[in-house]
Design an enzyme around this catalytic site. Structure first.
Site, PDB file in Angstrom:
ATOM      1  N   HIS A 390       1.099  -1.129   0.118  1.00 19.94           N
ATOM      2  CA  HIS A 390       0.351  -0.406  -0.061  1.00 19.94           C
ATOM      3  C   HIS A 390       0.833   1.691   0.079  1.00 19.94           C
ATOM      4  O   HIS A 390       0.542   2.155  -0.684  1.00 19.94           O
ATOM      5  CB  HIS A 390      -0.974   0.035   1.130  1.00 19.94           C
ATOM      6  CG  HIS A 390      -1.507   0.974   1.875  1.00 19.94           C
ATOM      7  ND1 HIS A 390      -3.269   1.657   1.247  1.00 19.94           N
ATOM      8  CD2 HIS A 390      -1.309   2.224   1.686  1.00 19.94           C
ATOM      9  CE1 HIS A 390      -3.727   2.630   2.173  1.00 19.94           C
ATOM     10  NE2 HIS A 390      -1.968   3.599   1.632  1.00 19.94           N
ATOM     11  N   GLU A 391       2.296   1.522   1.066  1.00 21.82           N
ATOM     12  CA  GLU A 391       3.153   2.418   0.629  1.00 21.82           C
ATOM     13  C   GLU A 391       3.673   2.711  -0.408  1.00 21.82           C
ATOM     14  O   GLU A 391       4.033   3.998  -0.744  1.00 21.82           O
ATOM     15  CB  GLU A 391       3.359   2.836   1.927  1.00 21.82           C
ATOM     16  CG  GLU A 391       3.075   2.288   3.801  1.00 21.82           C
ATOM     17  CD  GLU A 391       1.497   3.361   3.586  1.00 21.82           C
ATOM     18  OE1 GLU A 391       2.283   4.692   2.727  1.00 21.82           O
ATOM     19  OE2 GLU A 391       1.051   3.349   4.415  1.00 21.82           O
TER      20      GLU A 391
HETATM   21 ZN   LIG Z   1      -1.987   4.905   2.739  1.00 29.81          ZN
END
Ligand SMILES: [Zn+2]
Ligand SMILES: *[C@@H]1O[C@H](CO)[C@@H](O)[C@H](O)[C@H]1NC(C)=O
Ligand SMILES: *[C@@H]1O[C@H](CO)[C@@H](O)[C@H](O)[C@H]1NC(C)=O
Ligand SMILES: *[C@@H]1O[C@H](CO)[C@@H](O)[C@H](O)[C@H]1NC(C)=O
Length: 593
Positions: A390-391
């Site tokens: 996600h990051e």
């Molecule tokens: Zn985020």
């Protein structure tokens, strides 16, 4: 959750970018794969230091180092060639020398002199005794064209743009050969060599393999976290087409720790505080999930290093080759180099979150992984592959939208969509079959819950969000409280989740999608269009302009073959062709679909 705005004040930004140059020098081993290429070298150390002769007072570092080596080795001045020194200002500076004969330098007879102030503190060398050696003449009798042909044919690769070299090369038997040096590469196979071809008999003497492969004990990328099957020892997980030098090399220097061309994974704010290999080429560190996460720091850094590199390789394969996060762009990436991801593991600057900062192309991306205290013992976000993926995707979307400025996902709507793409990438890498199950995120760190308000789902009873739901929410992402309230990003992610599910249902699933973007299966086509659309959409995209970019991406790449499939999927969540910027649902599909 996993915010991006809040970390603009992060201390790490200043610390890490400034110390990158130093960090990149830590833990180097003495070159890429020099199999059959290294001959004996020695190192003398001098404790507090040895004064050079007083006649050298006030001399330059090159004069001092050359003179020291000449005396120490008892060789004439013309055999010592000055290569250069590390930067001025550091407490210890190192000068690098090479042996030379008749004006031709040696590739593997070299020396290094470390100076602390005006004292020599260490001296390494692999010079040879030329008086006793069998030295080939310094003028080639085999042409450079012949050498190129030999290198290309023998190694199955093509010469790169790099200039040719002519150097002496000390063979294993001590004889000194003259070598044409030719850099060759095979992009398909991901091979990249520096070939040494004998300039008198035309034979391949040796080849330096620029690729550094390694073994990692990690949570395989398709597992969201350690609870989905635990750790495994993965051998050479690097994708050579995306990381031609491997993960621990930029093509010039090779590391022995969790730093490399795509990411540096380190503890808290100290970029140099990495995990060093447990044995050469191996990172084998156990994690104890029954203990507090601090005791498994090495496993955490290795997992972040592995996961970020893997996501780098996947997104690279699908087109993140401009404005990406790399120390070196010698692989052909477009944009400014010098910007790997700096990944802070077990950051002391927060709890129960994760962050990614995307400065413009050329400045390192900043990932910060926190510990979580919602369980006992606490848990480490660095072991949660879905959070790491996600990051990293924040970096991808921020760089690909608007051409590397990092300024184009700032509006409320665009920022929310940024969260959505990031969740979708986590979902995409976790898929292992054509069965598309509801998807939850952050289950490990939350002790079995979902970080989002609802699972991503094709079932409206599980996730009822449609395009018009945007009007209900005004947040990019939740507060740090848990569970987080619904967010704009969840709506966009669920729309794309439905696009994904319909594509896989219609076109099937490729198990090799992570390393092969050429397939026709639904998961491959989805990823291709998602990344293509990022650079088509405008700065500060909206749901509507982002959807239009998907439709155009499909036209560009597949001649519009998936137009009706895409519209049907978008329309299932209210984004039919007549949906407009006023967030009114349109469930219709174009007349020709
Ligand atoms: Zn985020
Ligand atoms: C090969 O050698 C010739 C003759 O020395 C030189 O003119 C030419 O530039 C060299 N080619 C390359 C590619 O370096
Ligand atoms: C690199 O190292 C591996 C194993 O150590 C060896 O098999 C391979 O031949 C080497 N490559 C070159 C070009 O020397
Ligand atoms: C959608 O828009 C087109 C014109 O752009 C119009 O002909 C059509 O009637 C609209 N459909 C609906 C359901 O409003």
């Amino acid at each position: 959750m996993f915010g991006f705005q809040s970390l603009l004040n992060s201390v790490l930004v200043a610390v890490s970018v400034a110390s990158l140059a130093d960090a990149s020098r830590l833990g180097r081993r003495d070159g890429p794969n020099h199999t059959g290429f290294i001959h004996t070298s020695t190192l003398k150390t001098y404790g507090q230091g040895q004064n050079p002769p007083s006649s050298l007072t006030g001399a330059t570092i090159s004069e001092t180092c050359k003179s020291f080596a000449q005396n120490a080795l008892n060789v004439p001045a013309e055999q010592v060639w000055w290569q250069g020194a590390t930067k001025e200002g550091a407490a210890v500076r190192t000068g690098f020398l090479r042996q030379q004969w008749q004006g031709v330098t040696f590739s593997n007879a070299v020396a290094n002199v470390a100076m602390k102030g005006d004292k020599v503190v260490a001296f390494g060398n692999s010079f040879v005794d030329l008086a006793a050696a069998d030295i080939a003449p310094s003028v080639p009798t085999v042409s450079n064209q012949t050498a190129i042909a030999t290198a290309e044919k023998t190694l199955g690769a093509t010469r790169t743009e790099a200039p040719l070299g002519l150097e002496y090369y000390v063979k294993e038997d001590g004889a000194v050969a003259l070598a044409h040096i030719v850099q060759v590469r095979n992009r398909e196979e991901g091979s990249f060599f520096e070939a040494f071809v004998d300039a008198h008999n035309g034979e391949l003497l040796t080849a330096v393999d620029f690729r550094a492969a390694a073994t990692f004990r990690v949570i395989p990328i398709e597992r969201q976290d350690p609870e989905q099957g635990g750790f495994e020892l993965l051998v050479d997980p690097e994708d050579p087409a995306a990381s031609p030098f491997g993960w621990q090399s930029d093509g010039v220097e090779t590391t022995t720790d969790t730093s490399g061309n795509n990411v540096f994974a380190f503890l808290d704010t100290t970029v140099g505080d990495t995990t060093v290999e447990s044995s050469p080429g191996v990172f084998d560190f156990a994690a104890d999930l029954a203990a507090e996460p601090g005791s498994s720091l090495d496993a955490a850094r290795v997992n972040v290093f592995y996961t970020v590199n893997t996501i780098h390789d996947i997104t690279y394969r699908y087109g993140f080759t401009s404005f990406n996060f790399q120390l070196s762009n010698e692989d052909g990436s477009q944009g400014v180099a010098g910007d790997p991801v700096l990944a802070s593991v077990q950051s002391s600057q927060g709890l129960n979150n994760a962050q990614f900062l995307t400065p413009p192309d050329g400045t390192a991306g900043q990932m910060t992984m926190f510990l979580w205290d919602l369980t006992n013992p606490g848990r480490d976000g660095s072991l949660s592959n879905d959070i790491i993926a996600h990051e990293y995707m924040h970096g991808v979307t921020n760089r690909m939208t608007g051409g590397g400025t990092g300024r184009c996902l700032q509006s409320l709507e665009a920022g929310g969509m940024g969260e959505g793409w990031s969740d979708v990438l986590s979902m995409w890498v976790a898929q292992t079959s054509a069965t598309v199950a509801d998807f939850t995120l952050g289950t490990f760190v939350t002790g079995g819950q979902n970080i989002r308000s609802r699972p991503y789902s094709t079932d409206p009873n599980v996730n009822e969000f449609t395009f018009s739901s945007v009007l209900q929410f005004s947040q990019v992402h939740g507060t740090h409280s848990f569970p987080s309230p619904p967010e704009i990003g969840e709506i966009w992610a669920n729309i794309l989740f439905n696009v994904y599910a319909q594509m896989v249902e219609a076109k099937g699933f490729s198990a090799t999608a992570k390393t092969d973007p050429t397939g026709t299966e639904g998961n491959v086509v989805f990823m291709q269009l998602m990344l293509d659309a990022l650079s088509l959409q405008p700065c500060q995209p909206t749901f509507i302009t982002a959807r239009d970019a998907w439709i155009q991406a499909d036209e560009n790449r597949f001649d519009g073959a998936n137009r009706c499939l895409l519209f049907t999927a978008f329309a299932s969540r209210g984004m039919g062709p007549n949906a407009s910027e006023n967030f009114v649902d349109d469930f219709t599909v174009p007349a020709d679909c």
